[in-house]
Design a protein around this motif. Structure first.
Motif, mmCIF file in Angstrom:
data_model
loop_
_atom_site.group_PDB
_atom_site.id
_atom_site.type_symbol
_atom_site.label_atom_id
_atom_site.label_comp_id
_atom_site.label_asym_id
_atom_site.label_seq_id
_atom_site.Cartn_x
_atom_site.Cartn_y
_atom_site.Cartn_z
ATOM 1 N N THR A 221 40.283 51.404 40.195
ATOM 2 C CA THR A 221 41.235 51.478 41.304
ATOM 3 C C THR A 221 42.076 50.216 41.384
ATOM 4 O OG1 THR A 221 39.769 52.928 42.559
ATOM 5 C CG2 THR A 221 41.486 51.769 43.804
ATOM 6 N N TYR A 222 41.445 49.061 41.254
ATOM 7 C CA TYR A 222 42.219 47.819 41.317
ATOM 8 C C TYR A 222 43.125 47.660 40.097
ATOM 9 C CZ TYR A 222 40.306 46.015 45.635
ATOM 10 O OH TYR A 222 40.011 45.830 46.965
ATOM 11 N N ALA A 223 42.696 48.112 38.946
ATOM 12 C CA ALA A 223 43.580 48.095 37.778
ATOM 13 C C ALA A 223 44.769 49.020 38.005
ATOM 14 C CB ALA A 223 42.808 48.506 36.534
ATOM 15 N N THR A 224 44.509 50.165 38.610
ATOM 16 C CA THR A 224 45.572 51.124 38.921
ATOM 17 C C THR A 224 46.596 50.511 39.866
ATOM 18 O OG1 THR A 224 44.109 53.011 38.591
ATOM 19 C CG2 THR A 224 46.075 53.391 39.925
ATOM 20 N N SER A 237 54.643 40.815 38.489
ATOM 21 C CA SER A 237 53.838 41.318 37.372
ATOM 22 C C SER A 237 52.842 40.268 36.904
ATOM 23 C CB SER A 237 54.740 41.739 36.209
ATOM 24 O OG SER A 237 55.477 42.897 36.537
ATOM 25 N N VAL A 238 53.265 39.000 36.917
ATOM 26 C CA VAL A 238 52.366 37.917 36.522
ATOM 27 C C VAL A 238 51.227 37.793 37.535
ATOM 28 C CG1 VAL A 238 52.171 35.452 36.073
ATOM 29 C CG2 VAL A 238 54.239 36.678 35.394
ATOM 30 N N LEU A 239 51.585 37.796 38.804
ATOM 31 C CA LEU A 239 50.585 37.577 39.845
ATOM 32 C C LEU A 239 49.579 38.719 39.927
ATOM 33 C CD1 LEU A 239 52.900 36.078 42.613
ATOM 34 C CD2 LEU A 239 51.385 34.862 41.049
ATOM 35 N N GLU A 240 49.989 39.905 39.539
ATOM 36 C CA GLU A 240 49.068 41.042 39.544
ATOM 37 C C GLU A 240 48.264 41.149 38.250
ATOM 38 O OE1 GLU A 240 50.202 44.720 41.737
ATOM 39 O OE2 GLU A 240 52.243 44.001 41.415
ATOM 40 N N ALA A 241 48.705 40.437 37.224
ATOM 41 C CA ALA A 241 48.078 40.587 35.907
ATOM 42 C C ALA A 241 46.651 40.065 35.871
ATOM 43 C CB ALA A 241 48.923 39.889 34.844
ATOM 44 N N THR A 242 46.318 39.065 36.681
ATOM 45 C CA THR A 242 44.950 38.545 36.683
ATOM 46 C C THR A 242 43.972 39.626 37.084
ATOM 47 O OG1 THR A 242 45.724 36.314 37.198
ATOM 48 C CG2 THR A 242 43.407 36.808 37.654
ATOM 49 N N SER A 243 44.291 40.344 38.154
ATOM 50 C CA SER A 243 43.426 41.441 38.595
ATOM 51 C C SER A 243 43.362 42.538 37.529
ATOM 52 C CB SER A 243 43.939 42.021 39.917
ATOM 53 O OG SER A 243 43.116 43.062 40.373
ATOM 54 N N LEU A 244 44.504 42.835 36.924
ATOM 55 C CA LEU A 244 44.543 43.857 35.877
ATOM 56 C C LEU A 244 43.644 43.483 34.708
ATOM 57 C CD1 LEU A 244 45.673 46.310 34.347
ATOM 58 C CD2 LEU A 244 47.665 44.901 33.727
ATOM 59 N N VAL A 245 43.778 42.256 34.201
ATOM 60 C CA VAL A 245 43.010 41.836 33.020
ATOM 61 C C VAL A 245 41.519 41.784 33.330
ATOM 62 C CG1 VAL A 245 42.559 39.897 31.465
ATOM 63 C CG2 VAL A 245 44.910 40.628 31.910
ATOM 64 N N PHE A 246 41.153 41.159 34.446
ATOM 65 C CA PHE A 246 39.739 41.013 34.753
ATOM 66 C C PHE A 246 39.080 42.354 35.017
ATOM 67 C CE2 PHE A 246 39.999 36.346 36.424
ATOM 68 C CZ PHE A 246 40.392 35.939 35.162
ATOM 69 N N ASN A 247 39.782 43.244 35.725
ATOM 70 C CA ASN A 247 39.203 44.569 35.974
ATOM 71 C C ASN A 247 39.121 45.390 34.694
ATOM 72 O OD1 ASN A 247 38.581 45.205 38.965
ATOM 73 N ND2 ASN A 247 40.514 44.089 39.080
ATOM 74 N N ALA A 248 40.099 45.238 33.812
ATOM 75 C CA ALA A 248 40.030 45.932 32.524
ATOM 76 C C ALA A 248 38.808 45.457 31.733
ATOM 77 C CB ALA A 248 41.310 45.688 31.734
ATOM 78 N N LEU A 249 38.596 44.154 31.693
ATOM 79 C CA LEU A 249 37.478 43.609 30.925
ATOM 80 C C LEU A 249 36.130 43.921 31.559
ATOM 81 C CD1 LEU A 249 38.934 40.137 29.867
ATOM 82 C CD2 LEU A 249 38.616 42.156 28.431
ATOM 83 N N ALA A 250 36.115 44.280 32.845
ATOM 84 C CA ALA A 250 34.858 44.625 33.511
ATOM 85 C C ALA A 250 34.418 46.055 33.220
ATOM 86 C CB ALA A 250 34.994 44.432 35.021
ATOM 87 N N MET A 251 35.274 46.836 32.592
ATOM 88 C CA MET A 251 34.919 48.228 32.314
ATOM 89 C C MET A 251 33.950 48.279 31.133
ATOM 90 S SD MET A 251 38.587 50.035 33.023
ATOM 91 C CE MET A 251 39.473 49.587 34.533
ATOM 92 N N ASP A 252 32.872 49.001 31.326
ATOM 93 C CA ASP A 252 31.812 49.034 30.308
ATOM 94 C C ASP A 252 32.142 49.944 29.149
ATOM 95 O OD1 ASP A 252 30.241 47.195 31.653
ATOM 96 O OD2 ASP A 252 29.224 48.722 32.837
#
Length: 820
Positions: A221-224, A237-252
């Motif tokens: 949801t947060y990546a979305t 886009s830069v400021l939102e990218a941290t949440s995008l990257v970290f949430n993407a990497l948290a996916m198993d």
């Protein structure tokens, strides 16, 4: 075939990774423990983290239920035997939902509680990684568990494409404040969860298994929210990218992880720019993020950190090698500073700032990973010097995880060039640092103006420095959305510019503040080139003031910096402006921090004119859309002279500084149809005390009719209470009633100088048989000594200059300086 093998190998690599791996790997733990034992800075970070975490762990264990119930649950909603949703964080203005920039403390309280508890969980999760003590993981998992259960009770808002989950009217803020923390907590405590470490459920009042599948949905949801909400073409886009990257990497699930990570690397959407598009802002080495100062370095630092995180996750990407210019951009802001260290200001930019040394260290580490020798050599000495001088002290957990002593014995200092440019802001700056090496003796100014995100409709603006302070100031900004920000700070009247027909404004573009970019006509020295003279420099720029339909003006500005001794010098500003409309008039504005503006010329006959700038004071204002241009209705205590044709001398007095009393003296050659107004403009933000709470004395010169052949001409000389102004007289040079330049007589601490300063449009010609001067060109200075003998000739740009028996011809692409 090889590509298939590579992809298969990458997939196998990703699947084999054991958590944690977002910020740090399990295999790196022993190195970190060794750092804590052997490096004092690493031990300090660890002890600080431990101290904060232990306080919270002890409070939690005393009463877990009471501790978790401090989270902002909305107990009035939902069933009795399940977690309720959280209270929403909203900001309401006149019954309308707004983003949270100006939220009250009461409105912000639910968010504050969530952010605090998630930070506690993150601190504890990192302590679990370092110590392997499960008490930390138990606290972290319980907070993350409680958050997961409650957040999923809320519906994702679609408000204007910017909605959130818990901040329904500011998803942009939610991903920056909350979204990025959750995946890090999960990543650090995953080994605890994996071996069936328990978490506490306050509803069941017992320990339970951690719901991995549910928290995975939270990450999606947060990546979305980053990928499907928001807008592109800005730092959003830069400021939102941290949440995008970290949430993407948290996916198993590896495939899911790679799919979401691609939205950071290469897959662009209509709501989110990927790295390959962000990198286009750094086309050339030295290019910077095209916004204002606090955003440009902040954005580059964030991109650098994410590149490092992703590169550590998948070293085969070699992101440093793909996008080296992003890393080269990091130190650029250190070059856009005055001699006192304050930052050149444009748009919403701040006056003060600091080098982002942690970002430098991230860049150094990334360069080291990708074997980029030039970048390692650039950042290593900067970091070594900063650490040795105490400017940089490693403080963050990321520093503990990533950084170590830099094996480099080089040392360097940043040498500030004579001229520089901020291309996207239209800025052309000049500086002349004194041989005394004292900031108070340095001279510096700039001309600039352009449209960008967070830019202002400022026209062709200047700032001037003297005696250790930025005296001729740009207004800056405070809180967004306020009347003064929308209808003054962002508009022409807050800047040292010219307003045409009372109607100069921005139009189109970002929040309807679009203006044209100030264009360079000529300058000396050009950026990166050696100056021909230690005493002179100049720039000539142009601007089209054609937004709206009532200005329609062409403008040209020549700003010259002339040093007359190691401790003295002056600025010459020549501003030409003409409108294509009938009945034109032009107003030249200059703001200077201080107590008062004193006109020393007699006979001006000032009278109160309170309605002079009030025509648009009640015009319709729609936030971020329609403004009360040009903004000068904010001027107070307005006093205007009678029409005055003669020369004028005036001085700004700045007597309340802690250091010493300063002055800025102005010499204004007279022209027909001129009126002078002195006003109190709003406080200039980030001024030195006490001027950060006092109005800004401001001068306005009105010219009725065109101001091209009879331009605005002002000589500015800064001096302090222990000195006297050196300029004794200023006399205009004309040919056929057209302005051509000035004769300026100065008595410096060591000598008397007479200078003929010729300032023309490109390729113009000036002849004066009586003075024995012929000049074809843009800018030149002829300097005589006390006996009126020729001392030096400087040609900033020109074809030919003759002074009496001396004649110089030069290629127009070259400059000239010679002493006699």
């Amino acid at each position: 075939m090889s590509a298939v093998v590579l992809i298969a190998g990458m997939k196998a690599y990703g699947q084999e990774l054991e958590r944690p791996f977002i910020l740090v790997k399990s295999s790196e733990r022993e190195q970190i423990l060794d750092k804590i034992k052997t490096e004092s800075w690493a031990n300090d970070i660890y002890l600080s983290l431990k101290s904060k975490s232990d306080i919270e762990v002890n409070l939690f264990y005393k009463n877990p239920t009471a501790y978790i119930k401090k989270l902002p649950f909305n107990w009035s909603v939902g069933s009795k035997n399940s977690f309720p949703p959280f209270m929403e964080t909203v900001h309401v203005v006149n019954g309308k939902q707004r983003n949270l920039d100006n939220a009250t403390d009461e409105e912000w309280q639910p968010a504050e509680l969530l952010i605090q508890h998630l930070q506690i969980a993150l601190d504890c999760s990192m302590m679990y990684y370092i110590t392997q003590d499960e008490k930390y993981a138990y606290v972290a998992s319980t907070i993350l568990y409680s958050f997961t259960k409650s957040v999923r009770k809320s519906e994702l808002s679609e408000w204007r494409g910017r909605g959130g989950w818990l901040f329904p009217y500011d998803g942009f803020r939610e991903v920056r404040e909350i979204g990025y923390k959750l995946p890090l907590i999960y990543d650090f405590i995953h080994p605890y969860i994996k071996k069936e470490g328990r978490t506490f459920d306050i509803i069941k009042n017992q320990n339970v298994d951690f719901p991995i599948s549910e928290v995975q949905e939270v990450f999606k949801t947060y990546a979305t929210m980053s990928v499907d909400y928001g807008h592109t073409g800005s730092n959003h886009s830069v400021l939102e990218a941290t949440s995008l990257v970290f949430n993407a990497l948290a996916m198993d699930d590896y495939a899911e992880r790679e799919r979401w990570l691609s939205y950071f690397l290469t897959e662009n959407t209509e709501h989110q720019d990927a790295l390959n598009v962000m990198a286009l802002n750094y086309k050339n080495q030295g290019d910077i993020w095209p916004e204002t100062s606090q955003y440009l370095n902040h954005s580059t630092a964030k991109i650098t950190k994410l590149m490092l995180v992703v590169n550590r996750y998948k070293p085969s990407l070699k992101l440093g090698r793909q996008y080296p210019n992003i890393l080269f951009a990091l130190p650029r802001l250190e070059y856009f500073v005055y001699p006192n260290g304050e930052i050149v200001r444009w748009g919403d930019g701040h006056r003060k700032g600091r080098a982002l040394y942690e970002a430098y260290e991230n860049a150094y580490l990334l360069a080291k990973m990708d074997s980029l020798t030039a970048l390692q050599e650039k950042f290593a000495p900067l970091l070594i010097n900063a650490i040795a001088s105490g400017k940089y002290k490693r403080k963050s957990p990321e520093a503990l995880f990533w950084h170590t002593d830099i094996a480099d014995n080089q040392s360097t200092t940043i040498e500030l060039p004579r001229t520089d440019r901020v291309y996207h802001a239209g800025i052309v700056l000049q500086r002349n640092l004194s041989v005394t090496n004292k900031p108070k003796d340095g001279l510096m100014g700039f001309v600039g103006g352009a449209h960008m995100v967070h830019g202002h409709a400022e026209g062709m603006n200047i700032e001037l420095y003297g005696e250790g302070q930025v005296l001729g100031v740009d207004h800056g900004r405070n809180r967004y959305g306020k009347d003064i920000h929308e209808n003054y700070s962002r508009l022409f009247a807050a800047h040292n510019t010219v307003i045409v027909n009372g109607s100069s404004q921005g139009e189109g573009g970002w929040v309807n503040l679009g203006i044209n970019t100030v264009e360079l006509i000529s300058m000396e020295p050009r950026v990166g080139e050696q100056a021909v003279s230690p005493y002179h420099s100049f720039s000539q720029t142009s601007f089209e003031d054609d937004k709206g339909d009532k200005a329609e003006a062409t403008q040209e500005r020549t700003l010259a910096l002339i040093r007359t001794s190691p401790t003295t010098g002056y600025y010459l500003d020549v501003f030409r402006s003409k409108s294509r409309l009938p009945n034109e008039y032009h107003d030249y504005l200059y703001h200077n921090i201080g107590d008062k503006l004193v006109f020393e010329t007699k006979g001006l006959g000032f009278k109160r004119t309170p309605q002079r700038y009030q025509a648009n004071a009640d015009r319709e204002w729609i936030r971020n859309s329609m403004y009360r241009n040009p903004g000068w209705h904010f001027f107070k205590d307005v006093k205007t002279s009678k029409p005055f044709n003669d020369d004028v001398k005036a001085t700004f007095h700045t007597k309340k500084l802690k250091s010493e009393t300063l002055y800025m003296q102005l010499h204004v050659p007279g022209f027909e149809n001129r009126e002078y107004t002195k006003v109190k403009a709003p406080t200039t933000f980030e001024s030195p005390e006490p001027y950060d709470n006092l109005p800004t004395p401001t001068m306005v010169i009105r010219n009725k009719g065109e101001a091209w052949e009879k331009p605005f001409v002002v000589v500015y000389e800064p001096f302090n209470e222990n000195e006297k102004p050196t300029i004794k007289s200023v006399e205009k040079l004309e040919e056929n009633n057209i302005y051509k330049g000035l004769k300026i007589v100065s008595h410096t601490p060591s000598e008397k100088l007479t200078q003929y300063v010729i300032t023309q449009s490109k390729n113009a010609v000036y002849k004066d048989k009586d003075l024995g001067i012929y000049f074809k060109g843009t800018f030149a200075v002829i300097t005589l000594n006390k006996n009126n003998n020729l001392k030096s000739i400087y040609i900033g740009e020109g074809d030919k200059l003759t002074y009496k028996n001396k004649s110089i011809e030069t290629d127009t692409t070259k400059s000239f300086y010679k002493t006699y």
